[in-house]
Design a protein around this motif. Structure first.
Motif, PDB file in Angstrom:
ATOM      1  N   LYS A   1      14.858  64.608-129.558  1.00 48.86           N
ATOM      2  CA  LYS A   1      13.518  64.465-130.095  1.00 48.86           C
ATOM      3  C   LYS A   1      13.111  62.992-130.140  1.00 48.86           C
ATOM      4  O   LYS A   1      11.993  62.618-129.771  1.00 48.86           O
TER       5      LYS A   1
ATOM      6  N   SER B   1      13.879  68.926-127.592  1.00 45.81           N
ATOM      7  CA  SER B   1      13.615  68.664-129.000  1.00 45.81           C
ATOM      8  C   SER B   1      14.555  69.382-129.954  1.00 45.81           C
ATOM      9  O   SER B   1      14.505  69.148-131.157  1.00 45.81           O
TER      10      SER B   1
ATOM     11  N   ARG C   1      12.334  61.823-126.688  1.00 44.89           N
ATOM     12  CA  ARG C   1      11.039  62.313-126.249  1.00 44.89           C
ATOM     13  C   ARG C   1       9.926  61.474-126.864  1.00 44.89           C
ATOM     14  O   ARG C   1       8.983  61.053-126.192  1.00 44.89           O
TER      15      ARG C   1
ATOM     16  N   SER D   1       5.053  65.319-123.650  1.00 46.73           N
ATOM     17  CA  SER D   1       5.484  66.017-124.859  1.00 46.73           C
ATOM     18  C   SER D   1       5.924  67.434-124.519  1.00 46.73           C
ATOM     19  O   SER D   1       6.821  67.980-125.142  1.00 46.73           O
TER      20      SER D   1
END
Ligand SMILES: Nc1ncnc2c1ncn2[C@@H]1O[C@H](COP(=O)(O)OP(=O)(O)O)[C@@H](O)[C@H]1O
Ligand SMILES: [Mg+2]
Lengths: 255, 851
Positions: free
Chosen positions: B481, B475, B484, B468
């Motif tokens: 995002k 992001s 991810r 993360s």
């Protein structure tokens, strides 16, 4: 067939002599046979018909998810027929919202993120007042940070509705949105859809085979064998059921 | 059940091909190594068999100092010429010929440079006439002192013609001497050389003087048996006559022995290749484990249905294992075939590099076949066992439910990971601290293996925060995002995929840390210690170090501005029966000033003809003190007694033993290898360097460099080693890339409807591709990050353990690590291409419309 109420050229979506043929030769299936219809702004229209009658196909063609074999489809001012991938993507971003029967949400995102996803994808900001209204109506205020797996089927479907609404599309297409829900959750979702039409002037086209669901609509269009065969304004569950029965017997006689 | 397995296998062929490819590559490495070494081994056999085919019996001195293939060429002392007559007298001997045959005859090509060899010796020999095997192609035999003939391949390489003057450096004379090339010869079968060996033939007296260092001696005596006398009988008779001091062998034996010693080197090489194959296969195991896990997860409903209609858990395991066996078998066959190709190609390249080694036909040894199948099958089945077990635990009810595989807790896997990592750490500690009881290498390797598996097991836990964090970089965009989030979605899958990349990167990083530290430590020490502004040395290409004319040392000393000059010689000797590296310095008195030698006992400033110096470490370990006498046997000459007259403090750069320069004539290489020049204070290096360069005009193997350049040159061999290791480990990384592609492709397939949904609500094709790419980049950078961290840890542990061996500075290759991370990002992008294209092509309708 000519639309009775479609006189104001204000149609949110329009099909003009749409044919859809799948496959070729022996395996050829004609799913739509020259369908023409208009779906007025600010109305909740249901497309009814027996299984295999071409409801989903019609909806997919209207929404630009599938190409038509002949005829044209338009949404608002935009002619959908002939658009490329980029044009279709833009159309979906700006003018169309979707609610599917199942698998409507991304499991990795929270309810809120799912609702805002179309806007984030398009790089737009939500209108805060409208967003609040939508959340308020869906009644999910305290569930916004939950992931889909933590929500019931009805709640998930309401999140999907909110997602479709939040970008104020020209038209929302819903394919059997209550097909997977029990009757209470189904009623919640349908009420919600009807309210968004009545109170906010949203245009919704819903495919269903459930007369009770169709009764929530302002107008019902009946499909059989790829053709529009009948229509009801201000339907009730009974009138819808009656019409269906008639169509069924007609079909049996025809066979 | 079998039919069902086969059907599902065919249905998922693409996924299996990718994971099978990992096994194919690993198996290819294994079979390639065997085919290569087998082919080369048989080629050497035939080369030597040919080279010695005309000898019935060969007589040579017993080697006085045994050296193995790793330490250099075995050189034996010469035999007195008188021995030839004694051999002739032996009944059954038809003839006996004294032969000079020694390494170190280096021809200077028409470009002024020495013709180098990457392995085969450069023989200087005495001309004893043509034979069945050896025929002059042009010109005539050497008759005068300044005449030579050389083999055709050498003439071609040197670009010289009969009639021309040709410069030659010899074993005992590293100063160029000019000869007239009077002939060129070749071998039967139209060969220009035997096995790429360069040969120079002199007249016998010249060969004796220049190649053996004294008149009236020979390297060996070849004996022809009289008619009706068997080689073996003649051998035994000669041996009996000469006594125990000589090695008497039949030609066949000589060939077999010579070949065997080379093959010893080959088998070492083979082991190294197999080591790299093991790494590749370890990575492949991760990949297969992952693939089967994903396949089982995707088939949950199908498998549950099978259970529901009556299949037993065993049958489910059986079906998965059967699938693994099929994949393993196919991969083994393909890997074996590919390995044969690669082995043949490498053998061909090796033959070319070694100067035209005629290859025996490509053979496929049984070891290659057995190894391929054993490795391919075992790896695949073992890797599939865990997923198979999981499959058997799927309850039949799963067929009715939605496939929501809940996230299983990571507790168990984390505990297991900690345990395995712990075991790895303990093994590493034992191995590195030298407490493994003779099993040092295998203990260390076991430790590394356990550490890798342990870290791989811990990776799911680590992956959450790290992924993360890494993903946070992307992001800012919606696809970033989403990508991810996807990479954090299935921590186990992400972890194994990343761990596969970790292995390769960790090994490369570890090796880089060790070699950089070694290089840095040695350079630093050399910088501190060597007080010579100029150094004479050459770049060693083959087994024999470059040498130069010792006369240059005196001439250099006479140059204005030069204060001290020291020439260094070296050899393996036997001291009191034990193999010991010895050196000789042309000016012992200079050791203090040039190398900062410090006496700990006795006098280290002078050395009598029977005196020697020892380093303090050597003195301690051998129990020597000033006044001790030791027995020294050099490569040539008789054993002699030396008295220790001084002991100097040990450092990484000191020689264990220093002998007087007069002893150097009995070294295998009796010429100086390096020369160190210290200038008077205030003298400019650039003033002296060209003058020394001029002195070296007739010693073309070496040049004079300033100290920094010399140190760089000396440590550059480590760079070559590093590059080689990196190339070999690149395969492991390639396999890991396949793993990333595989994982992504499977994820895309799994998420077809999700991708369709995203497209339906307005995600552009390019955004879809971006999302997949981010997922790939996050996984691969995560793997590289793990690899860099684990590799640094391993490298640092080894460096710490080698502190006593003189690797005192831990040097972390930050630049390299950055490169690896950058490379990982690129790998991620590359690996994402196919899956991303596939994802972007997903038909929106097909994705959302089905069932
Ligand atoms: N991709 C397809 N290929 C071939 N035939 C199709 C395809 N999709 C739908 N059909 C056929 O078209 C007809 C209409 O299907 P559909 O629109 O899904 O019906 P409904 O939604 O009303 O149940 C059916 O006969 C169906 O079998
Ligand atoms: Mg349908």
């Amino acid at each position: 067939m000519t639309a009775t109420v479609g006189q104001q050229a204000q149609a949110a979506a329009r099909a003009n002599d749409v044919w859809k043929v799948y496959g070729s030769g022996e395996a050829q299936v004609v799913a739509l046979r020259g369908v023409s219809a208009e779906f007025e702004r600010g109305r909740f229209t249901a497309i009814m018909g027996p299984s295999g009658s071409g409801k989903s196909t019609l909806m997919h063609c209207l929404a630009g998810l599938d190409s038509v074999t002949r005829g044209t489809v338009s949404i608002g001012e935009t002619t959908v027929t002939g658009l490329g991938d980029a044009g279709l993507t833009k159309l979906r971003r700006d003018k169309v919202g979707f609610i599917f029967q199942q698998f409507n949400l991304l499991p990795t995102l929270t309810a809120k993120e799912n609702i805002l996803l179309p806007l984030s994808i398009a790089g737009r900001k939500p209108d805060p007042a409208w967003y609040d209204t939508v959340i308020e109506t869906v009644g999910l205020k305290d569930r916004l940070d939950h992931r889909p797996a933590q929500l019931s089927g009805g709640q998930q479907q309401r999140v999907a509705c909110a997602r479709a609404l939040v970008s104020r599309p020209e038209v929302i297409f819903a394919d059997e949105p209550t097909g997977n829900l029990d009757s209470r959750s189904g009623a919640e979702v349908l009420n919600f859809l009807r309210n968004s039409v009545r109170e906010h002037g949203q245009t919704i086209v819903m495919v269903t085979h459930d007369p009770t669901a169709a009764a929530y609509a302002d107008r019902v269009v009946f499909l059989a064998d790829g053709e529009i065969v009948s229509e009801l304004i201000e339907p009730t569950a009974e009138t819808v059921l009656d019409t269906m029965k008639k169509l069924d017997t007609a079909a049996e006689v025809g066979n | 059940m079998f039919r069902a397995t086969l059907k599902s296998l065919l249905a998922r062929k693409v996924r299996l091909i990718l994971s099978g490819l990992a096994v194919v590559l690993g198996v290819m490495f294994v079979s390639g190594a065997f085919v290569l070494t087998d082919t080369l081994g048989r080629s050497f056999d035939s080369v030597f068999a040919d080279g010695f085919s005309e000898i019935d019996v060969n007589v040579a001195a017993k080697p006085k100092v045994q050296v193995n293939e790793m330490e250099g060429e075995q050189t034996v002392a010469p035999l007195p010429a008188a021995l030839v007559d004694r051999v002739k007298q032996v009944p059954g001997a038809a003839s006996a010929t004294g032969v000079v045959n020694a390494d170190g005859a280096r021809v200077i090509g028409s470009n002024g440079k020495v013709v180098t060899s990457f392995g085969p010796p450069q023989l200087g020999e005495n001309w004893t006439g043509e034979s069945e095997l050896l025929k002059l192609r042009e010109g005539r035999a050497p008759q005068a002192e300044d005449e030579i003939v050389i083999n055709k391949a050498l003439a071609t390489a040197a670009k010289v013609q009969v009639g021309q003057k040709v410069g030659v450096l010899t074993a005992f004379e590293s100063k160029k001497r000019d000869f007239t090339l009077v002939g060129v010869f070749g071998y039967s079968g139209d060969r220009d050389s035997i096995g790429g060996v360069n040969e120079v033939f002199f007249t016998t007296p010249v060969a004796q003087r220049l190649m053996l260092g004294e008149p009236d001696v020979f390297s060996s005596i070849t004996v022809q048996a009289a008619d009706g006398v068997s080689d073996e009988k003649l051998r035994d008779d000669v041996a009996r006559t000469l006594g125990a001091d000589f090695e008497v062998k039949t030609g066949e034996q000589v060939a077999a022995d010579a070949s065997a010693s080379l093959k010893e080197g080959l088998s070492f090489f083979n082991k190294i290749l197999l080591g790299f194959a093991a790494v590749a296969l370890l990575v492949g195991t991760f990949l297969i484990l992952n693939t089967f896990s994903i396949i089982v997860a995707q088939r949950t409903r199908e498998l549950a249905l099978m259970r529901a209609i009556g299949a037993s858990g065993r049958q489910i395991i059986g079906s998965v294992v059967l699938e693994a066996i099929a994949v393993g078998l196919i991969a083994s066959v393909l890997g074996l075939a590919a390995g044969i190709g690669v082995g043949a190609l490498l053998a061909y390249l090796f033959g070319k590099l070694a100067g035209g080694l005629t290859l025996a036909g490509i053979g496929v040894p049984a070891a290659a076949v057995i190894g391929s199948f054993a490795v391919g099958l075992v790896i695949t089945v073992v890797a599939a066992l865990l997923p198979a077990l999981r499959a058997s635990r799927i309850p039949p009810i799963a067929a009715m439910q939605d496939v929501a595989t809940p996230d299983r807790p990571l507790t168990k896997i984390t505990v297991a990971g900690s345990l395995v990592t712990g075991i790895g750490a303990v093994l590493l500690f034992l191995g590195l601290s030298g407490n493994a009881g003779g099993q040092t290498l295998s203990t260390i390797l076991g430790g590394v293996l356990f550490a890798f598996i342990g870290v791989a097991l811990l990776t799911p836990l680590i992956s959450r925060p790290v992924v993360s964090l890494l993903g946070a970089i992307f992001s800012w965009s919606v696809p970033g995002k989403l990508g991810r989030l996807n990479s954090g979605r299935n921590p186990r899958r992400t972890a194994i995929t990343a761990a596969a990349l970790m292995v390769g990167i960790a090994l490369v990083t570890g090796v880089t840390v060790i070699l950089d530290s070694a290089k840095g430590s040695i350079s630093a020490l050399a910088q501190d210690t060597i007080k010579a502004e100029l150094v004479i040395a050459g770049q060693q290409g083959g087994p024999r170090p470059p040498t130069f004319d010792p006369g240059v040392l005196d001439q250099a000393k006479a140059l204005p501005g030069v204060r001290l000059v020291d020439g260094e010689y070296g050899d393996m000797a036997r001291i009191d029966g034990e193999g010991t590296w010895v050196a000789a310095s042309s000016d012992v008195a200079s050791l203090r000033q040039i190398f900062g030698a410090k006496p700990t006992a006795g006098d280290i400033d002078r050395l009598g003809p029977t005196q020697m110096l020892a380093s303090s470490d050597t003195a301690t370990s051998r129990g020597w003190s000033v006044g001790s006498t030791v027995n020294v046997q050099l490569t040539r000459g008789e054993a002699r007694t030396y008295t220790i007259s001084g002991i100097y403090e040990s450092s990484q750069l000191t020689n264990p033993v220093t002998l007087p320069v007069t002893a150097a004539k009995d070294f295998a290489i009796p010429q100086p290898i390096q020369g160190f020049i210290q200038l008077d204070p205030g003298t400019r290096v650039s003033d002296v360097q060209p003058q020394v360069e001029a002195l070296l005009a007739d010693s073309p193997e070496v040049s004079v460099a300033d100290r920094d350049a010399f140190i760089k040159q000396q440590t550059s061999s480590l760079d070559g080693l590093l590059t080689m290791i990196q190339i070999l480990l690149a395969l492991a990384i390639v396999i890991a890339v396949l793993g990333i592609i595989n994982t992504l492709a499977l994820s895309v397939l799994e998420r077809t409807r999700e991708l369709g949904l995203l497209r339906a609500i307005g995600l552009r094709r390019s955004q879809t591709m971006g999302m997949i790419t981010v997922e790939a980049v996050v996984i691969s950078v995560f793997g590289a990050l793990l690899g860099v961290v684990v590799g640094t840890g391993l490298g640092a542990a080894v460096v710490e353990a080698l502190k006593d061996e003189g690797i005192t500075d831990l040097i972390l290759p930050w630049g390299q690590m950055g490169v690896f991370l950058g490379l990982a990002a690129i790998i991620g992008v590359v690996a994402a291409v196919l899956p991303a294209v596939r994802a972007a092509r997903i038909n929106v309708l097909g994705a959302i419309a089905h069932d």
